[in-house]
Design an enzyme around this catalytic site. Sequence first.
Site, PDB file in Angstrom:
ATOM      1  NE  ARG A   1      -4.082  -2.062   1.802  1.00 21.61           N
ATOM      2  CZ  ARG A   1      -4.036  -3.128   2.590  1.00 21.61           C
ATOM      3  NH1 ARG A   1      -3.158  -3.187   3.574  1.00 21.61           N
ATOM      4  NH2 ARG A   1      -4.867  -4.122   2.408  1.00 21.61           N
TER       5      ARG A   1
ATOM      6  CE  LYS B   1      -0.639  13.681 -14.515  1.00 24.16           C
ATOM      7  NZ  LYS B   1      -0.994  14.188 -15.855  1.00 24.16           N
TER       8      LYS B   1
ATOM      9  CD  GLU C   1       6.782  15.566 -22.578  1.00 24.61           C
ATOM     10  OE1 GLU C   1       6.088  16.581 -22.424  1.00 24.61           O
ATOM     11  OE2 GLU C   1       6.302  14.398 -22.581  1.00 24.61           O
TER      12      GLU C   1
ATOM     13  CE  LYS D   1       5.368  17.235 -14.130  1.00 25.44           C
ATOM     14  NZ  LYS D   1       5.494  15.977 -14.842  1.00 25.44           N
TER      15      LYS D   1
ATOM     16  CD  GLU E   1      -4.082  16.044 -15.554  1.00 21.57           C
ATOM     17  OE1 GLU E   1      -2.904  15.705 -15.446  1.00 21.57           O
ATOM     18  OE2 GLU E   1      -4.806  15.728 -16.507  1.00 21.57           O
TER      19      GLU E   1
ATOM     20  NE  ARG F   1       0.624  16.713 -12.882  1.00 25.70           N
ATOM     21  CZ  ARG F   1       1.368  15.985 -12.085  1.00 25.70           C
ATOM     22  NH1 ARG F   1       1.142  15.985 -10.786  1.00 25.70           N
ATOM     23  NH2 ARG F   1       2.332  15.224 -12.556  1.00 25.70           N
TER      24      ARG F   1
ATOM     25  CG  ASN G   1      -1.537  15.765 -20.091  1.00 31.33           C
ATOM     26  OD1 ASN G   1      -0.520  15.089 -20.132  1.00 31.33           O
ATOM     27  ND2 ASN G   1      -2.421  15.676 -19.114  1.00 31.33           N
TER      28      ASN G   1
ATOM     29  CG  HIS H   1       0.981  14.846 -23.592  1.00 33.72           C
ATOM     30  ND1 HIS H   1       1.645  16.035 -23.801  1.00 33.72           N
ATOM     31  CD2 HIS H   1       1.845  14.067 -22.872  1.00 33.72           C
ATOM     32  CE1 HIS H   1       2.844  15.980 -23.228  1.00 33.72           C
ATOM     33  NE2 HIS H   1       2.992  14.805 -22.663  1.00 33.72           N
TER      34      HIS H   1
ATOM     35  CG  HIS I   1      -1.172  10.045 -24.674  1.00 30.64           C
ATOM     36  ND1 HIS I   1      -1.765  10.413 -23.485  1.00 30.64           N
ATOM     37  CD2 HIS I   1       0.163  10.146 -24.463  1.00 30.64           C
ATOM     38  CE1 HIS I   1      -0.827  10.726 -22.602  1.00 30.64           C
ATOM     39  NE2 HIS I   1       0.346  10.579 -23.172  1.00 30.64           N
TER      40      HIS I   1
ATOM     41  CG  HIS J   1       5.874  10.107 -24.392  1.00 28.18           C
ATOM     42  ND1 HIS J   1       4.501   9.992 -24.409  1.00 28.18           N
ATOM     43  CD2 HIS J   1       6.144  11.203 -23.633  1.00 28.18           C
ATOM     44  CE1 HIS J   1       3.968  10.959 -23.676  1.00 28.18           C
ATOM     45  NE2 HIS J   1       4.946  11.713 -23.196  1.00 28.18           N
TER      46      HIS J   1
HETATM   47  P1  NAD Z   1      12.684   5.603 -21.995  1.00 26.08           P
HETATM   48  O1  NAD Z   1      12.521   5.483 -20.552  1.00 26.08           O
HETATM   49  O2  NAD Z   1      12.208   4.487 -22.856  1.00 26.08           O
HETATM   50  O3  NAD Z   1      14.226   5.879 -22.307  1.00 26.08           O
HETATM   51  C1  NAD Z   1      14.620   6.035 -23.641  1.00 26.08           C
HETATM   52  C2  NAD Z   1      15.779   5.081 -24.010  1.00 26.08           C
HETATM   53  O4  NAD Z   1      16.986   5.613 -23.522  1.00 26.08           O
HETATM   54  C3  NAD Z   1      15.651   3.698 -23.425  1.00 26.08           C
HETATM   55  O5  NAD Z   1      16.103   2.756 -24.370  1.00 26.08           O
HETATM   56  C4  NAD Z   1      16.601   3.736 -22.231  1.00 26.08           C
HETATM   57  O6  NAD Z   1      17.105   2.477 -21.873  1.00 26.08           O
HETATM   58  C5  NAD Z   1      17.689   4.623 -22.750  1.00 26.08           C
HETATM   59  N1  NAD Z   1      18.452   5.375 -21.775  1.00 26.08           N
HETATM   60  C6  NAD Z   1      18.006   5.931 -20.631  1.00 26.08           C
HETATM   61  N2  NAD Z   1      18.967   6.698 -20.087  1.00 26.08           N
HETATM   62  C7  NAD Z   1      20.041   6.610 -20.895  1.00 26.08           C
HETATM   63  C8  NAD Z   1      21.323   7.198 -20.880  1.00 26.08           C
HETATM   64  N3  NAD Z   1      21.668   8.091 -19.956  1.00 26.08           N
HETATM   65  N4  NAD Z   1      22.205   6.863 -21.855  1.00 26.08           N
HETATM   66  C9  NAD Z   1      21.833   6.007 -22.836  1.00 26.08           C
HETATM   67  N5  NAD Z   1      20.623   5.450 -22.932  1.00 26.08           N
HETATM   68  C10 NAD Z   1      19.733   5.758 -21.963  1.00 26.08           C
HETATM   69  O7  NAD Z   1      11.967   6.922 -22.558  1.00 26.08           O
HETATM   70  P2  NAD Z   1      11.790   8.400 -21.952  1.00 26.08           P
HETATM   71  O8  NAD Z   1      11.681   9.268 -23.135  1.00 26.08           O
HETATM   72  O9  NAD Z   1      12.780   8.693 -20.928  1.00 26.08           O
HETATM   73  O10 NAD Z   1      10.375   8.312 -21.208  1.00 26.08           O
HETATM   74  C11 NAD Z   1       9.183   8.113 -21.931  1.00 26.08           C
HETATM   75  C12 NAD Z   1       8.113   7.654 -20.975  1.00 26.08           C
HETATM   76  O11 NAD Z   1       7.894   8.675 -19.993  1.00 26.08           O
HETATM   77  C13 NAD Z   1       6.781   7.392 -21.619  1.00 26.08           C
HETATM   78  O12 NAD Z   1       6.276   6.160 -21.178  1.00 26.08           O
HETATM   79  C14 NAD Z   1       5.897   8.512 -21.125  1.00 26.08           C
HETATM   80  O13 NAD Z   1       4.549   8.151 -21.041  1.00 26.08           O
HETATM   81  C15 NAD Z   1       6.487   8.799 -19.779  1.00 26.08           C
HETATM   82  N6  NAD Z   1       6.199  10.142 -19.266  1.00 26.08           N
HETATM   83  C16 NAD Z   1       5.719  10.247 -18.004  1.00 26.08           C
HETATM   84  C17 NAD Z   1       5.471  11.481 -17.456  1.00 26.08           C
HETATM   85  C18 NAD Z   1       5.013  11.599 -16.034  1.00 26.08           C
HETATM   86  O14 NAD Z   1       4.649  12.704 -15.611  1.00 26.08           O
HETATM   87  N7  NAD Z   1       5.043  10.539 -15.260  1.00 26.08           N
HETATM   88  C19 NAD Z   1       5.722  12.642 -18.202  1.00 26.08           C
HETATM   89  C20 NAD Z   1       6.212  12.505 -19.487  1.00 26.08           C
HETATM   90  C21 NAD Z   1       6.457  11.241 -20.019  1.00 26.08           C
HETATM   91  N1  GLY Z   2       3.473  15.080 -17.855  1.00 26.71           N
HETATM   92  C1  GLY Z   2       2.206  15.553 -17.438  1.00 26.71           C
HETATM   93  C2  GLY Z   2       2.068  15.707 -15.968  1.00 26.71           C
HETATM   94  O1  GLY Z   2       2.973  15.432 -15.227  1.00 26.71           O
HETATM   95  O2  GLY Z   2       1.036  16.117 -15.503  1.00 26.71           O
END
Ligand code: NAD
Ligand code: GLY
Length: 373
Positions: free
Chosen positions: A134, A156, A198, A240, A250, A254, A258, A261, A265, A278
Amino acid sequence: MTASASASASASPSHVKVHIPLGPSGYDIHIGSGLLGQASSYAGLPPSAAALIVTNPTVAALYLPPLREALAAHHREVHVVELPDGEAFKDAASLNLIFDALLRHGCDRRTLLYALGGGVVGDIAGFAAATYMRGISFVQVPTTLLAQVDSSVGGKTGINHPLGKNMIGAFHQPLRVVADLATLATLAPREVTAGLAEVIKYGPIADAAFLDWIDARLSDLRAGDLAALAHAVQRSCEIKAAVVAEDERESGLRAILNFGHTFGHAIEAGLGFGAWLHGEAVGCGMVMAADLSARLGLIDPAYAARIAQIVQRAGLPVKAPALGADRYLELMRLDKKSQAGQIRFVVITEPGRAAVREAPDALVRDVIAAHCA
Ligand code: NAD
Ligand code: GLY
């Protein structure tokens, strides 16, 4: 919203802290070069005998040894679980690998979880932390530009469902974010570009002057200039922080984070997760959402064209995949902002300001037709 109203930053040349002011759940984002492997980056966290690092093989090969060594100063046992790499694995099976590891190692409620990697690892690990027994505490150690400017901040967490992006999740704030700028040096250029989507987002929605700065420094950012990246990460986190401080869950404001997005998405889900990154989908989605804002009469078409030009110069796609307008609408109706089947879009109302609006389907179809390859 004044973008930096609720965020506070303290600076030294190599280590900047941006605070997320959420009362007792507030925390700092540490931004600097070389932080990941320094034991001091993790000082002051609640004492805990055991830690579990969640990462993937790509990131582990580069950054697991220094993190492990730094954490050895704080935890008697440091366990590791590696998830398969990629958006296609942001799913229940990966989540379960974390639960398996936590249970196998006898981890209790005081275990600290560390998310080492990009947004995929951060989102899944955060969701595991939100739900294991939990809720346990976790620390974000983001290693992609996208994760440092967005996903590691704000709490998130979640996973994808085959029918929709980020459909299962929870709000769960980390105890700390340690964003080591040096890790960006090993990122593939395509991943840096995806992260820039972003970064660009924050300009039109919250800080028109920041968009001007991005415009001026785009080639430095793409080339990995450390000073430019440091400013981009800090300013993005400040914006942010201010948004999240006003609306953590949100219920209103907030949603502006997006921008791009809703279309983005739909592109990701429509093509299958992982086909486009993404950030790439968000980049193209921002071009479409800016165009929609202009067609709704909210902004000058010239401002929408400027956003499109910056997205394109960042190296992001500006032509959307031809999924068909019906499929786009079907996917977008699943968006979490939709209400009673009505799609709601983040639109720009003036440079540096955004809102959430409904739009007539016919206008949305025009946007899709204008931007599909
Ligand atoms: P990712 O986590 O897939 O990383 C991209 C690639 O880079 C992967 O292959 C990873 O292994 C590699 N990598 C990571 N760090 C590295 C480094 N320093 N050197 C070499 N390679 C490296 O992609 P991302 O773009 O980081 O994240 C995308 C995800 O984030 C999506 O799922 C999206 O929905 C999510 N997201 C979440 C929020 C939130 O608020 N929680 C906001 C925006 C995006
Ligand atoms: N990336 C959108 C949020 O954090 O709300």
